[in-house]
Scaffold this motif. Structure first.
Motif, PDB file in Angstrom:
ATOM      1  N   ASP A 102      -5.474  -4.671 -12.215  1.00  0.00           N
ATOM      2  CA  ASP A 102      -5.049  -6.024 -12.603  1.00  0.00           C
ATOM      3  C   ASP A 102      -3.842  -6.487 -11.789  1.00  0.00           C
ATOM      4  O   ASP A 102      -3.781  -7.640 -11.347  1.00  0.00           O
ATOM      5  N   LYS A 103      -2.873  -5.586 -11.565  1.00  0.00           N
ATOM      6  CA  LYS A 103      -1.698  -5.926 -10.740  1.00  0.00           C
ATOM      7  C   LYS A 103      -2.123  -6.235  -9.308  1.00  0.00           C
ATOM      8  O   LYS A 103      -1.620  -7.174  -8.686  1.00  0.00           O
ATOM      9  N   TYR A 104      -3.046  -5.423  -8.795  1.00  0.00           N
ATOM     10  CA  TYR A 104      -3.512  -5.617  -7.421  1.00  0.00           C
ATOM     11  C   TYR A 104      -4.228  -6.962  -7.278  1.00  0.00           C
ATOM     12  O   TYR A 104      -3.973  -7.717  -6.337  1.00  0.00           O
ATOM     13  N   ILE A 105      -5.104  -7.283  -8.227  1.00  0.00           N
ATOM     14  CA  ILE A 105      -5.827  -8.560  -8.190  1.00  0.00           C
ATOM     15  C   ILE A 105      -4.844  -9.732  -8.280  1.00  0.00           C
ATOM     16  O   ILE A 105      -4.992 -10.733  -7.568  1.00  0.00           O
ATOM     17  N   LYS A 106      -3.840  -9.612  -9.118  1.00  0.00           N
ATOM     18  CA  LYS A 106      -2.822 -10.671  -9.237  1.00  0.00           C
ATOM     19  C   LYS A 106      -2.110 -10.858  -7.895  1.00  0.00           C
ATOM     20  O   LYS A 106      -1.865 -11.984  -7.461  1.00  0.00           O
ATOM     21  N   TRP A 107      -1.758  -9.744  -7.226  1.00  0.00           N
ATOM     22  CA  TRP A 107      -1.102  -9.796  -5.917  1.00  0.00           C
ATOM     23  C   TRP A 107      -2.015 -10.470  -4.897  1.00  0.00           C
ATOM     24  O   TRP A 107      -1.592 -11.391  -4.188  1.00  0.00           O
ATOM     25  N   ILE A 108      -3.273 -10.043  -4.822  1.00  0.00           N
ATOM     26  CA  ILE A 108      -4.233 -10.627  -3.869  1.00  0.00           C
ATOM     27  C   ILE A 108      -4.405 -12.119  -4.132  1.00  0.00           C
ATOM     28  O   ILE A 108      -4.372 -12.935  -3.205  1.00  0.00           O
ATOM     29  N   ASN A 109      -4.585 -12.493  -5.384  1.00  0.00           N
ATOM     30  CA  ASN A 109      -4.771 -13.906  -5.723  1.00  0.00           C
ATOM     31  C   ASN A 109      -3.554 -14.745  -5.357  1.00  0.00           C
ATOM     32  O   ASN A 109      -3.693 -15.897  -4.935  1.00  0.00           O
ATOM     33  N   ALA A 110      -2.361 -14.184  -5.504  1.00  0.00           N
ATOM     34  CA  ALA A 110      -1.130 -14.907  -5.162  1.00  0.00           C
ATOM     35  C   ALA A 110      -1.028 -15.181  -3.660  1.00  0.00           C
ATOM     36  O   ALA A 110      -0.358 -16.127  -3.240  1.00  0.00           O
ATOM     37  N   LEU A 111      -1.712 -14.381  -2.849  1.00  0.00           N
ATOM     38  CA  LEU A 111      -1.669 -14.570  -1.397  1.00  0.00           C
ATOM     39  C   LEU A 111      -2.534 -15.734  -0.941  1.00  0.00           C
ATOM     40  O   LEU A 111      -2.368 -16.239   0.165  1.00  0.00           O
ATOM     41  N   GLY A 112      -3.456 -16.161  -1.796  1.00  0.00           N
ATOM     42  CA  GLY A 112      -4.284 -17.327  -1.495  1.00  0.00           C
ATOM     43  C   GLY A 112      -5.056 -17.201  -0.196  1.00  0.00           C
ATOM     44  O   GLY A 112      -5.654 -16.164   0.093  1.00  0.00           O
ATOM     45  N   GLU A 113      -5.016 -18.268   0.608  1.00  0.00           N
ATOM     46  CA  GLU A 113      -5.794 -18.316   1.846  1.00  0.00           C
ATOM     47  C   GLU A 113      -5.241 -17.431   2.946  1.00  0.00           C
ATOM     48  O   GLU A 113      -5.850 -17.322   4.016  1.00  0.00           O
ATOM     49  N   THR A 114      -4.113 -16.792   2.698  1.00  0.00           N
ATOM     50  CA  THR A 114      -3.570 -15.822   3.651  1.00  0.00           C
ATOM     51  C   THR A 114      -4.531 -14.659   3.836  1.00  0.00           C
ATOM     52  O   THR A 114      -4.601 -14.060   4.906  1.00  0.00           O
ATOM     53  N   VAL A 115      -5.291 -14.342   2.790  1.00  0.00           N
ATOM     54  CA  VAL A 115      -6.193 -13.187   2.806  1.00  0.00           C
ATOM     55  C   VAL A 115      -7.489 -13.543   3.525  1.00  0.00           C
ATOM     56  O   VAL A 115      -8.164 -14.504   3.181  1.00  0.00           O
ATOM     57  N   ILE A 116      -7.827 -12.739   4.521  1.00  0.00           N
ATOM     58  CA  ILE A 116      -9.074 -12.891   5.266  1.00  0.00           C
ATOM     59  C   ILE A 116     -10.144 -11.975   4.662  1.00  0.00           C
ATOM     60  O   ILE A 116     -11.284 -12.359   4.494  1.00  0.00           O
ATOM     61  N   SER A 117      -9.771 -10.738   4.347  1.00  0.00           N
ATOM     62  CA  SER A 117     -10.682  -9.752   3.763  1.00  0.00           C
ATOM     63  C   SER A 117      -9.868  -8.901   2.795  1.00  0.00           C
ATOM     64  O   SER A 117      -9.062  -8.065   3.210  1.00  0.00           O
ATOM     65  N   ALA A 118     -10.071  -9.125   1.499  1.00  0.00           N
ATOM     66  CA  ALA A 118      -9.165  -8.591   0.475  1.00  0.00           C
ATOM     67  C   ALA A 118      -9.317  -7.107   0.187  1.00  0.00           C
ATOM     68  O   ALA A 118      -8.411  -6.321   0.428  1.00  0.00           O
ATOM     69  N   MET A 119     -10.409  -6.704  -0.380  1.00  0.00           N
ATOM     70  CA  MET A 119     -10.541  -5.346  -0.898  1.00  0.00           C
ATOM     71  C   MET A 119     -11.586  -4.574  -0.119  1.00  0.00           C
ATOM     72  O   MET A 119     -12.771  -4.874  -0.186  1.00  0.00           O
ATOM     73  N   ASN A 120     -11.126  -3.571   0.617  1.00  0.00           N
ATOM     74  CA  ASN A 120     -12.006  -2.753   1.432  1.00  0.00           C
ATOM     75  C   ASN A 120     -11.685  -1.280   1.213  1.00  0.00           C
ATOM     76  O   ASN A 120     -11.112  -0.622   2.080  1.00  0.00           O
ATOM     77  N   PRO A 121     -12.034  -0.725   0.039  1.00  0.00           N
ATOM     78  CA  PRO A 121     -11.774   0.690  -0.195  1.00  0.00           C
ATOM     79  C   PRO A 121     -12.714   1.550   0.652  1.00  0.00           C
ATOM     80  O   PRO A 121     -13.809   1.122   1.014  1.00  0.00           O
ATOM     81  N   LEU A 122     -12.263   2.741   0.969  1.00  0.00           N
ATOM     82  CA  LEU A 122     -13.054   3.671   1.775  1.00  0.00           C
ATOM     83  C   LEU A 122     -13.414   4.897   0.953  1.00  0.00           C
ATOM     84  O   LEU A 122     -12.659   5.302   0.063  1.00  0.00           O
ATOM     85  N   LYS A 123     -14.576   5.507   1.252  1.00  0.00           N
ATOM     86  CA  LYS A 123     -14.946   6.761   0.613  1.00  0.00           C
ATOM     87  C   LYS A 123     -15.802   7.563   1.580  1.00  0.00           C
ATOM     88  O   LYS A 123     -16.291   7.024   2.575  1.00  0.00           O
ATOM     89  N   ASP A 124     -15.970   8.823   1.293  1.00  0.00           N
ATOM     90  CA  ASP A 124     -16.817   9.725   2.070  1.00  0.00           C
ATOM     91  C   ASP A 124     -16.452   9.701   3.553  1.00  0.00           C
ATOM     92  O   ASP A 124     -17.302   9.621   4.432  1.00  0.00           O
ATOM     93  N   THR A 125     -15.157   9.774   3.856  1.00  0.00           N
ATOM     94  CA  THR A 125     -14.669   9.757   5.232  1.00  0.00           C
ATOM     95  C   THR A 125     -14.994  11.072   5.933  1.00  0.00           C
ATOM     96  O   THR A 125     -14.877  12.142   5.347  1.00  0.00           O
ATOM     97  N   HIS A 126     -15.392  10.962   7.186  1.00  0.00           N
ATOM     98  CA  HIS A 126     -15.634  12.131   8.036  1.00  0.00           C
ATOM     99  C   HIS A 126     -14.800  11.973   9.304  1.00  0.00           C
ATOM    100  O   HIS A 126     -14.689  10.868   9.843  1.00  0.00           O
TER     101      HIS A 126
END
Length: 105
Positions: free
Chosen positions: A25-49
């Motif tokens: 919830d804190k992260y979403i609030k932070w992202i939303n506050a950035l508005g149009e500054t954000v080009i690509s918001a949430m890109n989590p990674l998994k299964d890294t090799h």
């Protein structure tokens, strides 16, 4: 405006689902506050090799990169100011911010 990548490194897993939701919830609030500054918001990674120079493949990451966000800002200083307000550091993670270099063909 230039584009910058905010790289998320490490971070502790929440101990409870409620703790996880609270941080999200804190992260979403932070992202939303950035508005149009954000080009690509949430890109989590998994299964890294990891692929070594000799071609050896191993599971996991040497950098502990756990995700990234792409933003636009007028300068690296402005991008840093945006980045230091990210709540990711509250869960023991660290952040790096770098300008994305536009390559020509």
């Amino acid at each position: 405006m230039a584009q910058f990548i905010i790289t998320y490194l490490g971070g502790n897993q929440p101990e409870t689902p409620e703790e996880g939701r609270g941080h999200f919830d804190k992260y979403i609030k932070w992202i939303n506050a950035l508005g149009e500054t954000v080009i690509s918001a949430m890109n989590p990674l998994k299964d890294t090799h990891h692929i070594a120079p000799d071609g050896v493949v191993s599971s996991g990451s040497g950098t502990q990169m756990s995700g990234f966000t792409i933003i636009e800002a007028a300068s690296i200083e402005a991008a840093v100011e945006i980045t230091i307000t990210c709540p990711f550091t509250e869960i023991g993670g660290s952040l790096e911010v770098s300008e994305l270099v536009q390559m020509s063909d």
